[in-house]
Design a protein around this motif. Structure first.
Motif, mmCIF file in Angstrom:
data_model
loop_
_atom_site.group_PDB
_atom_site.id
_atom_site.type_symbol
_atom_site.label_atom_id
_atom_site.label_comp_id
_atom_site.label_asym_id
_atom_site.label_seq_id
_atom_site.Cartn_x
_atom_site.Cartn_y
_atom_site.Cartn_z
ATOM 1 N N THR A 2 68.633 30.488 16.125
ATOM 2 C CA THR A 2 68.236 29.745 14.938
ATOM 3 C C THR A 2 69.249 28.645 14.654
ATOM 4 O OG1 THR A 2 69.425 31.258 13.476
ATOM 5 C CG2 THR A 2 67.111 31.754 13.932
ATOM 6 N N ALA A 3 68.849 27.683 13.831
ATOM 7 C CA ALA A 3 69.736 26.580 13.464
ATOM 8 C C ALA A 3 69.573 26.287 11.982
ATOM 9 C CB ALA A 3 69.421 25.330 14.294
ATOM 10 N N GLU A 4 70.613 25.725 11.395
ATOM 11 C CA GLU A 4 70.604 25.453 9.963
ATOM 12 C C GLU A 4 71.331 24.143 9.677
ATOM 13 O OE1 GLU A 4 72.495 28.762 8.105
ATOM 14 O OE2 GLU A 4 71.330 30.241 9.237
ATOM 15 N N LYS A 5 70.847 23.445 8.662
ATOM 16 C CA LYS A 5 71.533 22.253 8.167
ATOM 17 C C LYS A 5 71.868 22.506 6.701
ATOM 18 C CE LYS A 5 71.139 17.228 7.625
ATOM 19 N NZ LYS A 5 71.538 17.184 6.212
ATOM 20 N N HIS A 6 73.151 22.689 6.405
ATOM 21 C CA HIS A 6 73.580 23.096 5.074
ATOM 22 C C HIS A 6 73.947 21.900 4.204
ATOM 23 C CE1 HIS A 6 74.136 27.586 5.500
ATOM 24 N NE2 HIS A 6 73.860 27.213 6.734
ATOM 25 N N ASP A 7 73.561 21.978 2.953
ATOM 26 C CA ASP A 7 73.966 21.008 1.935
ATOM 27 C C ASP A 7 74.276 21.762 0.656
ATOM 28 O OD1 ASP A 7 73.612 18.179 3.028
ATOM 29 O OD2 ASP A 7 71.682 19.084 3.550
ATOM 30 N N ALA A 8 75.070 21.151 -0.208
ATOM 31 C CA ALA A 8 75.442 21.776 -1.475
ATOM 32 C C ALA A 8 74.578 21.248 -2.607
ATOM 33 C CB ALA A 8 76.917 21.523 -1.779
ATOM 34 N N PHE A 9 74.371 22.102 -3.616
ATOM 35 C CA PHE A 9 73.705 21.663 -4.843
ATOM 36 C C PHE A 9 74.719 20.889 -5.684
ATOM 37 C CE2 PHE A 9 71.132 25.602 -4.069
ATOM 38 C CZ PHE A 9 69.916 24.977 -3.928
ATOM 39 N N PHE A 10 75.226 19.787 -5.134
ATOM 40 C CA PHE A 10 76.308 19.088 -5.827
ATOM 41 C C PHE A 10 76.301 17.621 -5.423
ATOM 42 C CE2 PHE A 10 80.647 17.579 -6.251
ATOM 43 C CZ PHE A 10 81.006 18.039 -7.506
ATOM 44 N N GLU A 11 76.211 16.781 -6.394
ATOM 45 C CA GLU A 11 76.276 15.340 -6.159
ATOM 46 C C GLU A 11 77.013 14.678 -7.312
ATOM 47 O OE1 GLU A 11 72.795 13.189 -5.262
ATOM 48 O OE2 GLU A 11 72.165 14.488 -3.605
ATOM 49 N N THR A 12 77.737 13.617 -7.000
ATOM 50 C CA THR A 12 78.407 12.856 -8.042
ATOM 51 C C THR A 12 77.615 11.593 -8.336
ATOM 52 O OG1 THR A 12 79.771 11.733 -6.386
ATOM 53 C CG2 THR A 12 80.678 13.718 -7.399
ATOM 54 N N SER A 13 77.781 11.062 -9.510
ATOM 55 C CA SER A 13 77.104 9.829 -9.885
ATOM 56 C C SER A 13 77.818 8.646 -9.252
ATOM 57 C CB SER A 13 77.071 9.682 -11.412
ATOM 58 O OG SER A 13 78.389 9.688 -11.921
ATOM 59 N N TYR A 14 77.157 7.493 -9.286
ATOM 60 C CA TYR A 14 77.717 6.302 -8.649
ATOM 61 C C TYR A 14 79.015 5.857 -9.307
ATOM 62 C CZ TYR A 14 73.340 5.814 -6.107
ATOM 63 O OH TYR A 14 72.268 6.029 -5.281
ATOM 64 N N ASP A 15 79.163 6.097 -10.590
ATOM 65 C CA ASP A 15 80.383 5.667 -11.285
ATOM 66 C C ASP A 15 81.472 6.734 -11.264
ATOM 67 O OD1 ASP A 15 79.314 7.538 -12.939
ATOM 68 O OD2 ASP A 15 79.096 6.228 -14.681
ATOM 69 N N GLY A 16 81.218 7.836 -10.550
ATOM 70 C CA GLY A 16 82.230 8.878 -10.404
ATOM 71 C C GLY A 16 82.411 9.742 -11.622
ATOM 72 N N SER A 17 81.430 9.739 -12.503
ATOM 73 C CA SER A 17 81.539 10.545 -13.714
ATOM 74 C C SER A 17 81.084 11.965 -13.443
ATOM 75 C CB SER A 17 80.720 9.897 -14.841
ATOM 76 O OG SER A 17 79.350 9.789 -14.456
ATOM 77 N N ASP A 18 80.460 12.595 -14.422
ATOM 78 C CA ASP A 18 80.120 14.007 -14.317
ATOM 79 C C ASP A 18 79.254 14.308 -13.092
ATOM 80 O OD1 ASP A 18 81.486 14.399 -16.625
ATOM 81 O OD2 ASP A 18 79.713 14.241 -17.916
ATOM 82 N N PRO A 19 79.614 15.340 -12.309
ATOM 83 C CA PRO A 19 78.777 15.744 -11.177
ATOM 84 C C PRO A 19 77.526 16.472 -11.660
ATOM 85 C CG PRO A 19 80.599 17.260 -11.410
ATOM 86 C CD PRO A 19 80.836 16.142 -12.421
ATOM 87 N N VAL A 20 76.501 16.473 -10.840
ATOM 88 C CA VAL A 20 75.255 17.146 -11.197
ATOM 89 C C VAL A 20 74.826 18.055 -10.058
ATOM 90 C CG1 VAL A 20 74.440 15.328 -12.738
ATOM 91 C CG2 VAL A 20 73.900 15.194 -10.297
ATOM 92 N N GLU A 21 74.084 19.097 -10.394
ATOM 93 C CA GLU A 21 73.522 19.997 -9.393
ATOM 94 C C GLU A 21 72.126 19.490 -9.079
ATOM 95 O OE1 GLU A 21 74.052 23.378 -11.788
ATOM 96 O OE2 GLU A 21 75.835 24.078 -10.733
#
Length: 246
Positions: free
Chosen positions: A97-116
């Motif tokens: 089997t194979a997997e491509k992992h990503d996190a429920f985590f992204e930052t905004s373009y201005d580097g402010s609060d991260p979001v899930e």
């Protein structure tokens, strides 16, 4: 061979039994980490739930806006169970089997609060590097891309802290690069042919679902005894003994 079997019997007679205590009732824990119909009804809107069921039963396409609602519900269900990552889980032509992992985590373009963040785009399709997998021939560079596409007929599930989304794996030009896609196409062909036959007897039949009946005989064999059976060793049967496998 007789001496070997006597030695195996002597070895098995000295094993200590393994104690097992069930942590919870089966009715409570069964399917608790699977995004099944029960979980869908709880975390999805009625339109989103209906879209998934129509896709499973009739093969209808899911609108991208509806896919966003499905992804939102799936994410909230997973986060409530301590999940931190998600992956498109598929079976390439490598025997594993194979997997491509990503996190429920992204930052905004201005580097402010991260979001899930986890939207319909991330749920429906991903782009792993297909150049790492068997392709059946020479391709141009731009054709090396492979795509994993969500298979709604298999429910998502949680493994550890990862949300596993069952997917198919296809090439840039649409050829199957996995073991699952041909099976889904075969099931669809059986469904169409069998439904046509069933309508001779009942015109109300709209779908035929093919299932696989697993063999019901399972045998627990001690490793020492299994080693005295060349037939078991030759066929590569998996032998479970005293809480571990060999």
């Amino acid at each position: 061979m007789a001496t070997l079997r006597f030695q195996a019997l002597k070895e098995t007679s000295g094993r200590k039994p393994v104690k097992f205590e069930e942590s919870d009732r089966k009715s409570t824990i069964f399917g608790s980490n699977v995004f099944n119909e029960k979980a869908m009804k709880q975390f999805l809107t009625s339109d989103a739930y209906k879209a998934v069921q129509d896709a499973v039963q009739h093969g209808t396409k899911i609108d991208r806006k509806i896919a966003d609602y499905i992804a939102l519900g799936m994410k909230e269900w997973a986060l409530a169970k301590g999940v931190t990552h998600y992956t498109h889980w598929f079976q390439p032509l490598t025997g594993t089997t194979a997997e491509k992992h990503d996190a429920f985590f992204e930052t905004s373009y201005d580097g402010s609060d991260p979001v899930e963040k986890f939207g319909g785009g991330q749920l429906v399709q991903q782009e792993p590097d297909a150049s790492s997998f068997p392709n059946g021939g020479i391709r141009n560079t731009f054709e090396a891309r492979g795509y994993t596409a969500w298979d709604p007929t298999s429910p998502a599930f949680i493994f550890g802290t990862t949300l596993c989304i069952p997917t198919v794996f296809i090439s840039y030009t649409g050829e199957a690069l996995d073991y699952k896609t041909p099976l889904l196409r075969a099931l669809n062909a059986i469904d169409e042919a069998a439904t046509d036959v069933c309508k001779y007897f009942d015109k109300n039949v709209k779908k035929v679902t093919a299932t696989l009946g697993w063999e019901q005989e399972y045998f627990l064999i001690d490793t020492a005894l299994a080693n005295t059976r060349p037939d078991i060793l030759i066929i590569g049967a998996r032998v479970y003994v005293l809480g571990h496998s060999s």
